[in-house]
Design an enzyme around this catalytic site. Structure first.
Site, short mmCIF file in Angstrom:
data_model
loop_
_atom_site.label_atom_id
_atom_site.label_comp_id
_atom_site.label_asym_id
_atom_site.label_seq_id
_atom_site.Cartn_x
_atom_site.Cartn_y
_atom_site.Cartn_z
N GLY A 155 -6.52 -6.50 3.25
CA GLY A 155 -5.99 -7.88 3.31
C GLY A 155 -6.73 -8.80 2.35
O GLY A 155 -6.57 -8.73 1.14
N GLY A 205 -2.78 -10.83 7.60
CA GLY A 205 -2.41 -12.24 7.80
C GLY A 205 -1.99 -12.88 6.49
O GLY A 205 -2.34 -12.42 5.40
N LYS A 207 -4.06 3.30 2.99
CA LYS A 207 -5.21 2.55 2.47
C LYS A 207 -6.37 3.49 2.17
O LYS A 207 -7.11 3.28 1.21
CB LYS A 207 -5.62 1.48 3.49
CG LYS A 207 -4.59 0.36 3.64
CD LYS A 207 -4.91 -0.49 4.85
CE LYS A 207 -3.98 -1.69 4.97
NZ LYS A 207 -4.11 -2.39 6.25
N ILE A 254 -10.06 -9.04 1.91
CA ILE A 254 -11.42 -8.60 1.56
C ILE A 254 -11.43 -8.10 0.11
O ILE A 254 -10.54 -7.34 -0.28
CB ILE A 254 -11.88 -7.45 2.49
CG1 ILE A 254 -11.75 -7.87 3.95
CG2 ILE A 254 -13.30 -7.03 2.18
CD1 ILE A 254 -11.95 -6.73 4.92
N LYS A 259 0.82 -1.23 0.00
CA LYS A 259 0.00 0.00 0.00
C LYS A 259 0.84 1.26 0.00
O LYS A 259 0.44 2.27 -0.57
CB LYS A 259 -0.98 0.04 1.16
CG LYS A 259 -0.41 -0.26 2.51
CD LYS A 259 -0.86 -1.61 2.95
CE LYS A 259 0.12 -2.17 3.95
NZ LYS A 259 -0.16 -3.57 4.26
N ASP A 311 -0.34 3.22 8.04
CA ASP A 311 -0.82 2.15 7.15
C ASP A 311 -2.27 2.45 6.72
O ASP A 311 -2.64 2.27 5.56
CB ASP A 311 -0.72 0.83 7.93
CG ASP A 311 -1.35 -0.34 7.21
OD1 ASP A 311 -0.67 -0.93 6.36
OD2 ASP A 311 -2.52 -0.66 7.51
N VAL A 341 -5.33 -3.08 0.30
CA VAL A 341 -6.32 -2.48 1.21
C VAL A 341 -7.30 -3.57 1.66
O VAL A 341 -8.01 -4.15 0.84
CB VAL A 341 -7.11 -1.35 0.51
CG1 VAL A 341 -8.03 -0.66 1.52
CG2 VAL A 341 -6.19 -0.35 -0.16
N GLY A 373 1.60 -12.38 12.49
CA GLY A 373 1.87 -11.95 11.11
C GLY A 373 0.93 -10.86 10.62
O GLY A 373 0.78 -10.65 9.42
N GLU A 402 2.88 -4.62 10.56
CA GLU A 402 3.94 -4.17 9.65
C GLU A 402 5.29 -4.34 10.34
O GLU A 402 5.37 -4.40 11.56
CB GLU A 402 3.74 -2.68 9.31
CG GLU A 402 2.44 -2.36 8.61
CD GLU A 402 2.32 -3.06 7.27
OE1 GLU A 402 3.21 -2.92 6.43
OE2 GLU A 402 1.32 -3.77 7.06
N1 HSE Z 1 -0.36 -4.40 9.10
C1 HSE Z 1 -1.53 -4.45 8.28
C2 HSE Z 1 -2.74 -4.64 9.16
C3 HSE Z 1 -1.40 -5.59 7.31
O1 HSE Z 1 -2.56 -4.91 10.34
O2 HSE Z 1 -3.85 -4.47 8.70
C4 HSE Z 1 -2.44 -5.58 6.25
O3 HSE Z 1 -2.38 -4.44 5.47
#
Ligand code: HSE
Length: 379
Positions: free
Chosen positions: A117, A285, A188, A119, A88, A184, A115, A170, A173
């Site tokens: 993950g 994830g 997005k 979805i 992103k 982040d 944006v 996981g 970031e």
């Molecule tokens: N670090 C981001 C989050 C990863 O927690 O949403 C997905 O973009």
């Protein structure tokens, strides 16, 4: 389709695993700096190997960061290869440049996983924007911060411990500030506003306040008043500008966002004809994010062209007309804050309606005097 996979971290490994069960898309080579052990494809440290391989028609960039991701992605587009990215920061920062390069070279650039993950948010936003005018995009766009807020509302846990757990799972970031300080989410939001409104917003113009300073005592005050705190992004189309910002928000229990658990995201659009639509799912994830990368690959394979929009007009941000009452907890002594206090919440105050622009300016002065200050909008 044969891909060159740039990066073999959380998402890269997920893409590799999902593709290993398929016959229509295969990994031709992985670019990685470290030793990856035994893989069923070539592993290289040299991007030229991927650019020069005529069998690789599509490059998947899941390295993150701006550099060398920008140089690698630009090189791939110039070499006539399609690009799918989950990055992103890259898409937000180089939105216009990369789309121009893709168009010039007649290749496709997709970034659905960037944006939300797993979805299918950008793909549905693209469809909504082609059939009606979008007036607003908003919601929970970060799994890590939602995971932290959810845990802090459900039990008396320490912020740092929950963040560590999100990192182990996981979700987070590499630089935790990107999550907990809201950067982040800002990226997005900018990408989403770009697709929704056909505009280019600039990172410096979209104010952000994160959840780094939220405390257990804050959460107790919210819960005593039936409120749930979530980190919310919002972009609303105005006549010739956009109101866009990221800030903690105190929701009433009937708000959909108040019920979003763990690392889930809930992102909504408001369209002229379709009304409000919300998209819920795993926002972070390995496999959810890799799933959307694979969906982009399959879309390209089935003939999808270009990017989500071909309109990229620069637009300014205007947060002077967006008014909220704000919860503020600070030890800073500011006459400008005293002037707008309406209520006392046992150790914190709630303001009269003030503009988003004014509150984010006030926050800078608060943090200069008390770096643990916190605020949240009342929805
Ligand atoms: N670090 C981001 C989050 C990863 O927690 O949403 C997905 O973009």
């Amino acid at each position: 389709m044969k891909i060159g996979l740039l990066g073999f971290g959380v998402v890269g490994r997920g893409v590799y695993d999902i593709l290993s069960d398929r016959e229509d898309v295969s990994v031709g080579a992985v670019l990685a700096r470290r030793d990856l052990g035994q893989l069923s494809c070539a592993v290289t440290r040299d991007m030229q190997d991927i650019l020069n391989d005529p069998e690789i028609d599509t490059v998947v960039e899941v390295m993150g960061g701006l550099h060398p991701a920008f140089e690698y992605v630009s090189g791939a587009l110039k070499a006539g290869k399609n690009v799918v990215t989950s990055n992103k920061h890259l898409l937000c920062h180089y939105y216009k440049e990369l789309n121009a390069l893709a168009a010039e070279n007649g290749v496709v650039l997709r970034g659905t996983a960037a944006v939300g993950g797993g979805i299918p948010w950008l793909t549905n936003l693209e469809k909504a924007a082609r059939a009606n005018a979008i007036s607003k995009v908003s919601g929970i766009m970060n799994g890590t911060t939602n995971y932290i807020m959810d845990a802090m509302h459900k039990s008396d846990v320490d912020f740092a411990d929950v963040l560590k757990k999100a990192q182990e799972l996981g979700y987070a970031e590499a630089d935790p500030s990107a999550d907990i300080d809201g950067w982040d989410i800002q990226r997005k939001l900018i990408i989403s506003a770009g697709v929704a409104f056909g505009v280019c917003l600039h990172e410096d113009d979209v104010p952000v306040f994160g959840i780094r300073n939220v405390s257990a005592a804050d959460i107790k005050r919210f819960q005593a008043r039936g409120r749930t705190c979530k980190l919310i992004a919002s972009a609303e189309k105005l006549l010739d500008s956009v109101a866009a910002y990221v800030e903690p928000t105190l929701l009433t229990s009937d708000a959909l966002e108040a019920a979003v658990p763990a690392n889930f995201n809930l992102i909504s659009l408001e369209g002229e004809h379709c009304g409000k639509q919300s998209f819920f799912g795993q926002g972070a994830g390995r496999y959810p994010t890799a799933y959307n990368v694979v969906q982009d690959l399959l879309d390209i394979q089935s003939g999808v062209q270009g990017f989500y929009t071909d309109k990229f007009a620069d637009a300014s941000t205007n947060n002077a007309g967006a008014l909220h009452r704000y919860y503020v907890r600070t030890n800073a002594k500011l006459p400008a804050l005293d002037a707008v206090v309406e209520e006392n919440w046992d150790g914190a105050v709630v303001t009269l309606p003030v503009s988003v622009a004014q509150m984010h300016e006030l926050a800078k002065s608060m943090l200069a005097e008390d770096d643990k200050s916190f605020f949240a909008a009342l929805a």
